[in-house]
Design a protein around this motif. Structure first.
Motif, PDB file in Angstrom:
ATOM      1  N   TRP A 326     -16.696   3.709  -1.203  1.00 52.01           N
ATOM      2  CA  TRP A 326     -15.808   3.778  -0.025  1.00 52.01           C
ATOM      3  C   TRP A 326     -14.715   2.705  -0.111  1.00 52.01           C
ATOM      4  O   TRP A 326     -13.556   2.969   0.174  1.00 52.01           O
ATOM      5  CB  TRP A 326     -16.624   3.578   1.259  1.00 52.01           C
ATOM      6  CG  TRP A 326     -17.577   4.708   1.564  1.00 52.01           C
ATOM      7  CD1 TRP A 326     -17.455   6.012   1.158  1.00 52.01           C
ATOM      8  CD2 TRP A 326     -18.789   4.635   2.310  1.00 52.01           C
ATOM      9  NE1 TRP A 326     -18.521   6.743   1.622  1.00 52.01           N
ATOM     10  CE2 TRP A 326     -19.358   5.938   2.330  1.00 52.01           C
ATOM     11  CE3 TRP A 326     -19.463   3.617   2.977  1.00 52.01           C
ATOM     12  CZ2 TRP A 326     -20.552   6.225   3.004  1.00 52.01           C
ATOM     13  CZ3 TRP A 326     -20.651   3.906   3.647  1.00 52.01           C
ATOM     14  CH2 TRP A 326     -21.181   5.189   3.650  1.00 52.01           C
ATOM     15  N   LYS A 327     -15.121   1.494  -0.525  1.00 47.93           N
ATOM     16  CA  LYS A 327     -14.142   0.393  -0.636  1.00 47.93           C
ATOM     17  C   LYS A 327     -13.067   0.776  -1.664  1.00 47.93           C
ATOM     18  O   LYS A 327     -11.874   0.590  -1.433  1.00 47.93           O
ATOM     19  CB  LYS A 327     -14.877  -0.886  -1.052  1.00 47.93           C
ATOM     20  CG  LYS A 327     -14.018  -2.118  -1.129  1.00 47.93           C
ATOM     21  CD  LYS A 327     -14.915  -3.366  -1.154  1.00 47.93           C
ATOM     22  CE  LYS A 327     -14.095  -4.638  -1.261  1.00 47.93           C
ATOM     23  NZ  LYS A 327     -13.502  -4.858  -2.566  1.00 47.93           N
ATOM     24  N   HIS A 328     -13.521   1.302  -2.790  1.00 47.50           N
ATOM     25  CA  HIS A 328     -12.579   1.726  -3.832  1.00 47.50           C
ATOM     26  C   HIS A 328     -11.592   2.751  -3.264  1.00 47.50           C
ATOM     27  O   HIS A 328     -10.374   2.648  -3.483  1.00 47.50           O
ATOM     28  CB  HIS A 328     -13.351   2.332  -5.008  1.00 47.50           C
ATOM     29  CG  HIS A 328     -12.479   3.069  -5.974  1.00 47.50           C
ATOM     30  ND1 HIS A 328     -11.910   2.448  -7.071  1.00 47.50           N
ATOM     31  CD2 HIS A 328     -12.021   4.357  -5.989  1.00 47.50           C
ATOM     32  CE1 HIS A 328     -11.158   3.325  -7.725  1.00 47.50           C
ATOM     33  NE2 HIS A 328     -11.209   4.494  -7.092  1.00 47.50           N
ATOM     34  N   LEU A 329     -12.088   3.728  -2.515  1.00 43.42           N
ATOM     35  CA  LEU A 329     -11.221   4.796  -1.999  1.00 43.42           C
ATOM     36  C   LEU A 329     -10.232   4.250  -0.970  1.00 43.42           C
ATOM     37  O   LEU A 329      -9.059   4.650  -0.938  1.00 43.42           O
ATOM     38  CB  LEU A 329     -12.068   5.919  -1.388  1.00 43.42           C
ATOM     39  CG  LEU A 329     -12.920   6.705  -2.409  1.00 43.42           C
ATOM     40  CD1 LEU A 329     -13.898   7.638  -1.693  1.00 43.42           C
ATOM     41  CD2 LEU A 329     -12.019   7.508  -3.353  1.00 43.42           C
ATOM     42  N   GLU A 330     -10.701   3.312  -0.126  1.00 52.04           N
ATOM     43  CA  GLU A 330      -9.805   2.712   0.871  1.00 52.04           C
ATOM     44  C   GLU A 330      -8.660   1.982   0.162  1.00 52.04           C
ATOM     45  O   GLU A 330      -7.500   2.110   0.535  1.00 52.04           O
ATOM     46  CB  GLU A 330     -10.584   1.732   1.757  1.00 52.04           C
ATOM     47  CG  GLU A 330     -11.572   2.442   2.667  1.00 52.04           C
ATOM     48  CD  GLU A 330     -12.430   1.482   3.481  1.00 52.04           C
ATOM     49  OE1 GLU A 330     -13.603   1.797   3.669  1.00 52.04           O
ATOM     50  OE2 GLU A 330     -11.905   0.427   3.900  1.00 52.04           O
ATOM     51  N   GLU A 331      -9.012   1.226  -0.880  1.00 51.52           N
ATOM     52  CA  GLU A 331      -7.975   0.502  -1.628  1.00 51.52           C
ATOM     53  C   GLU A 331      -7.045   1.482  -2.349  1.00 51.52           C
ATOM     54  O   GLU A 331      -5.846   1.262  -2.458  1.00 51.52           O
ATOM     55  CB  GLU A 331      -8.622  -0.451  -2.629  1.00 51.52           C
ATOM     56  CG  GLU A 331      -9.222  -1.660  -1.926  1.00 51.52           C
ATOM     57  CD  GLU A 331     -10.103  -2.513  -2.841  1.00 51.52           C
ATOM     58  OE1 GLU A 331     -10.707  -3.450  -2.321  1.00 51.52           O
ATOM     59  OE2 GLU A 331     -10.195  -2.223  -4.053  1.00 51.52           O
ATOM     60  N   PHE A 332      -7.621   2.572  -2.818  1.00 53.01           N
ATOM     61  CA  PHE A 332      -6.826   3.541  -3.568  1.00 53.01           C
ATOM     62  C   PHE A 332      -5.778   4.220  -2.678  1.00 53.01           C
ATOM     63  O   PHE A 332      -4.694   4.580  -3.154  1.00 53.01           O
ATOM     64  CB  PHE A 332      -7.746   4.583  -4.220  1.00 53.01           C
ATOM     65  CG  PHE A 332      -7.045   5.393  -5.264  1.00 53.01           C
ATOM     66  CD1 PHE A 332      -6.803   4.868  -6.530  1.00 53.01           C
ATOM     67  CD2 PHE A 332      -6.585   6.670  -4.981  1.00 53.01           C
ATOM     68  CE1 PHE A 332      -6.124   5.609  -7.490  1.00 53.01           C
ATOM     69  CE2 PHE A 332      -5.908   7.413  -5.937  1.00 53.01           C
ATOM     70  CZ  PHE A 332      -5.674   6.882  -7.191  1.00 53.01           C
ATOM     71  N   ILE A 333      -6.080   4.369  -1.395  1.00 51.96           N
ATOM     72  CA  ILE A 333      -5.068   4.922  -0.474  1.00 51.96           C
ATOM     73  C   ILE A 333      -3.846   4.014  -0.481  1.00 51.96           C
ATOM     74  O   ILE A 333      -2.701   4.462  -0.584  1.00 51.96           O
ATOM     75  CB  ILE A 333      -5.638   5.067   0.963  1.00 51.96           C
ATOM     76  CG1 ILE A 333      -6.726   6.138   0.991  1.00 51.96           C
ATOM     77  CG2 ILE A 333      -4.510   5.405   1.957  1.00 51.96           C
ATOM     78  CD1 ILE A 333      -7.458   6.251   2.323  1.00 51.96           C
ATOM     79  N   GLY A 334      -4.087   2.688  -0.391  1.00 53.08           N
ATOM     80  CA  GLY A 334      -2.977   1.721  -0.372  1.00 53.08           C
ATOM     81  C   GLY A 334      -2.208   1.669  -1.682  1.00 53.08           C
ATOM     82  O   GLY A 334      -1.000   1.450  -1.697  1.00 53.08           O
ATOM     83  N   ILE A 335      -2.921   1.874  -2.788  1.00 58.26           N
ATOM     84  CA  ILE A 335      -2.242   1.883  -4.103  1.00 58.26           C
ATOM     85  C   ILE A 335      -1.356   3.123  -4.218  1.00 58.26           C
ATOM     86  O   ILE A 335      -0.219   3.057  -4.682  1.00 58.26           O
ATOM     87  CB  ILE A 335      -3.295   1.857  -5.243  1.00 58.26           C
ATOM     88  CG1 ILE A 335      -4.017   0.521  -5.258  1.00 58.26           C
ATOM     89  CG2 ILE A 335      -2.662   2.144  -6.599  1.00 58.26           C
ATOM     90  CD1 ILE A 335      -5.271   0.492  -6.117  1.00 58.26           C
ATOM     91  N   THR A 336      -1.877   4.253  -3.763  1.00 56.74           N
ATOM     92  CA  THR A 336      -1.137   5.518  -3.891  1.00 56.74           C
ATOM     93  C   THR A 336       0.015   5.580  -2.887  1.00 56.74           C
ATOM     94  O   THR A 336       1.115   6.041  -3.218  1.00 56.74           O
ATOM     95  CB  THR A 336      -2.103   6.707  -3.673  1.00 56.74           C
ATOM     96  OG1 THR A 336      -3.203   6.544  -4.563  1.00 56.74           O
ATOM     97  CG2 THR A 336      -1.435   8.040  -3.951  1.00 56.74           C
ATOM     98  N   PHE A 337      -0.258   5.129  -1.678  1.00 54.88           N
ATOM     99  CA  PHE A 337       0.754   5.178  -0.619  1.00 54.88           C
ATOM    100  C   PHE A 337       0.884   3.776  -0.008  1.00 54.88           C
ATOM    101  O   PHE A 337       0.223   3.474   0.999  1.00 54.88           O
ATOM    102  CB  PHE A 337       0.351   6.184   0.470  1.00 54.88           C
ATOM    103  CG  PHE A 337       0.156   7.590  -0.035  1.00 54.88           C
ATOM    104  CD1 PHE A 337       1.215   8.307  -0.571  1.00 54.88           C
ATOM    105  CD2 PHE A 337      -1.094   8.195   0.031  1.00 54.88           C
ATOM    106  CE1 PHE A 337       1.041   9.615  -1.038  1.00 54.88           C
ATOM    107  CE2 PHE A 337      -1.277   9.496  -0.429  1.00 54.88           C
ATOM    108  CZ  PHE A 337      -0.209  10.204  -0.963  1.00 54.88           C
ATOM    109  N   PRO A 338       1.715   2.905  -0.609  1.00 54.20           N
ATOM    110  CA  PRO A 338       1.783   1.512  -0.138  1.00 54.20           C
ATOM    111  C   PRO A 338       2.128   1.389   1.352  1.00 54.20           C
ATOM    112  O   PRO A 338       1.684   0.447   2.007  1.00 54.20           O
ATOM    113  CB  PRO A 338       2.877   0.907  -1.023  1.00 54.20           C
ATOM    114  CG  PRO A 338       2.847   1.730  -2.278  1.00 54.20           C
ATOM    115  CD  PRO A 338       2.502   3.114  -1.840  1.00 54.20           C
ATOM    116  N   THR A 339       2.860   2.343   1.908  1.00 53.80           N
ATOM    117  CA  THR A 339       3.201   2.238   3.344  1.00 53.80           C
ATOM    118  C   THR A 339       1.960   2.425   4.216  1.00 53.80           C
ATOM    119  O   THR A 339       1.998   2.146   5.415  1.00 53.80           O
ATOM    120  CB  THR A 339       4.242   3.302   3.745  1.00 53.80           C
ATOM    121  OG1 THR A 339       3.759   4.589   3.341  1.00 53.80           O
ATOM    122  CG2 THR A 339       5.602   3.031   3.128  1.00 53.80           C
ATOM    123  N   LEU A 340       0.880   2.898   3.636  1.00 51.53           N
ATOM    124  CA  LEU A 340      -0.349   3.129   4.421  1.00 51.53           C
ATOM    125  C   LEU A 340      -1.408   2.059   4.168  1.00 51.53           C
ATOM    126  O   LEU A 340      -2.545   2.187   4.641  1.00 51.53           O
ATOM    127  CB  LEU A 340      -0.941   4.503   4.087  1.00 51.53           C
ATOM    128  CG  LEU A 340      -0.031   5.715   4.263  1.00 51.53           C
ATOM    129  CD1 LEU A 340      -0.803   6.990   3.999  1.00 51.53           C
ATOM    130  CD2 LEU A 340       0.573   5.748   5.656  1.00 51.53           C
TER     131      LEU A 340
END
Ligand SMILES: Cc1cc2nc3c(=O)[nH]c(=O)nc-3n(C[C@H](O)[C@H](O)[C@H](O)COP(=O)(O)OP(=O)(O)OC[C@H]3O[C@@H](n4cnc5c(N)ncnc54)[C@H](O)[C@@H]3O)c2cc1C
Length: 446
Positions: A326-340
């Motif tokens: 879950w932590k990995h996926l949360e961080e991955f959202i920010g990597i993919t979409f920095p505005t989020l």
């Protein structure tokens, strides 16, 4: 605590329409066909059987409640991928079988859309298309190779989008291009499994929930299914337990479970939504072996899944909650979409899908055709399973059709080796896949 109580609440559960849970089996019943598992596969088999032969007595036995397994908690991608990956399928089975499997998957999507229209089912279905995005030059090369292979096979409809074209659809600094497949869609998986349950029950199938089948015995030409408070005597049995199939005595070597996680954000604000584009709402996957898959939900949240999946030792099933994933996926959202970056997460869950020894779906018969089973959708069963239910129906009725003639039905398949060899083998394969991802992730030229 039951498995159902321990299950992590998922976003789709909020779409559940109020429904009276069917009572558990109590006592002994005799039927024509007993189906184990109330996911897409089991429920569509029940529906097809009753729609084809209304006089048949058909029961569905579910250890928890309808959609407890992968069917009630997946990401809802309706896609043409058959098995683990196009490249692996070509290596293992050759081009003709890849082409036939692809046509089957196209038929599965068309069939799903037909069912939605015919029965006026509201499942939040969107024909949004599918994007496979490259996040390093090596993935770009692989995705282009896949497009070339598809063209060689005469399969049309795929298009490479360069960086600019892709940014016109979805804005991420990590995207280097991608493949667009317009014929795919997105569905609300919970509404779809509930709809299939409605069709099966509406056509007269009997459902017993909170009824785990502990044992299936062959006695005097019949099957005897043993549950905690009753038994079912059946002429025919369908095993539709997917990632749990190995737990049924006699079925251990057919498949093993692999776990994958999902997180869902709070709804995006209009500003956040505008910052990433994504007007076409395509389902997106990246090119990794341990791929990330993401989509917008009907109320404009981001659902992000995948990443570090794993195969549990000994096929144990207590891995729905995986905080590291879950932590990995949360961080991955920010990597993919920095505005989020830092967007609040509202839901986190996980679940098991089914993998065969060669990562290829397997539908077959046992006991001279008296039993049938389906396993190994490899995380890509949403489009396929309702059609697999039609195949299982044909197999149970002993009918030879264009569906039962498909090459993956009753194919010769390698059984999984006994433990601990099976788990150690799976660990070796997943380690090699992770190493390959690491190598491809390095943003170097091909
Ligand atoms: C997190 C996640 C995300 C996914 N995302 C996608 C996606 O976006 N697109 C896609 O195509 N595929 C996806 N998949 C895969 C897809 O969900 C499955 O292929 C599909 O749901 C399988 O349906 P099924 O009916 O065969 O199995 P399931 O839905 O797993 O149903 C099996 C049922 O059998 C029951 N059962 C097991 N053992 C017994 C027993 N002994 N007695 C009685 N009942 C029993 C279980 O409780 C369960 O309800 C995903 C899977 C997961 C886990």
């Amino acid at each position: 605590m039951t498995a159902e109580q321990a299950r992590v609440a998922n976003y789709w559960d909020a779409s559940k329409k109020p429904r009276t849970v069917a009572p558990p089996l109590a006592g002994d019943v005799s039927v024509d066909v007993a189906i184990i598992g109330a996911g897409y596969t089991g429920l569509s088999t029940a529906y097809q059987l009753k729609a084809t032969e209304p006089s048949l007595k058909v029961v569905v036995l579910e250890s928890e409640t309808v959609g407890f397994g992968a069917s009630g908690r997946n990401a809802g991608f309706v896609m043409t991928l058959f098995g683990a990956s196009l490249g692996l399928m070509k290596t293992l089975h050759g081009k003709d079988k890849v082409r036939a499997a692809h046509h089957y998957m196209e038929r599965c999507i068309a069939g799903l859309e037909e069912m939605l229209a015919k029965h006026k089912l509201d499942c939040d279905y969107e024909r949004s298309g599918f994007l496979k995005v490259a996040t390093s030059p090596r993935y770009a090369a692989r995705i282009k190779d896949e497009i070339a292979l598809l063209e060689e096979l005469g399969i049309e409809g795929y298009r490479w989008l360069n960086v600019g074209e892709l940014a016109g659809r979805v804005r991420s600094p990590t995207f280097l291009g991608g493949c667009l497949e317009p014929g795919c869609g997105l569905i609300n998986p919970r509404k779809w499994v509930d709809a299939l349950a409605g069709l099966a029950l509406g056509h007269g199938a009997q459902l017993y929930e909170r009824t785990r089948v502990g044992e299936v015995r062959r006695e005097g030409g019949k099957f005897r299914l043993v549950t905690a408070n009753g038994t079912v005597t059946a002429d025919k049995v369908v095993f539709a337990a997917n990632g749990y199939t190995h737990l049924i005595p006699g079925m251990r070597s057919k498949q093993l479970p692999a776990f994958v996680s999902i997180v869902v954000t709070e709804p995006l604000t209009p500003e956040q939504r505008a910052s990433i584009g994504w007007a076409g709402r395509e389902g997106i996957e990246d090119g990794r072996n341990f791929m990330h898959f993401y989509r917008l939900t009907p109320d404009n949240r981001i659902l992000m899944g995948g990443g570090p999946g794993f195969v549990p030792f000994g096929g144990r099933m207590h891995h729905d909650a995986d905080p590291a994933a879950w932590k990995h996926l949360e961080e991955f959202i920010g990597i993919t979409f920095p505005t989020l970056r830092g967007i609040p997460i509202a839901y986190r869950w996980g679940g098991a899908f089914s993998v065969t020894a060669d990562s290829t779906p397997l539908i077959g018969t046992l006991h001279g055709g008296a039993a049938a089973y389906s396993v190994g959708c490899t995380g890509h069963g949403v489009a396929m399973t309702h059609m697999n239910g039609r195949i299982l129906c044909d197999l149970v009725l002993g009918r030879s059709t264009d569906l039962t003639d498909l090459w993956f039905v009753n194919r010769r398949a390698m059984p999984l080796p006994p433990e601990p060899i099976g788990s150690l083998g799976a660990k070796a394969v997943t380690a090699a896949m992770a190493l390959d991802d690491w190598w491809c992730d390095r943003r170097q030229s091909t």
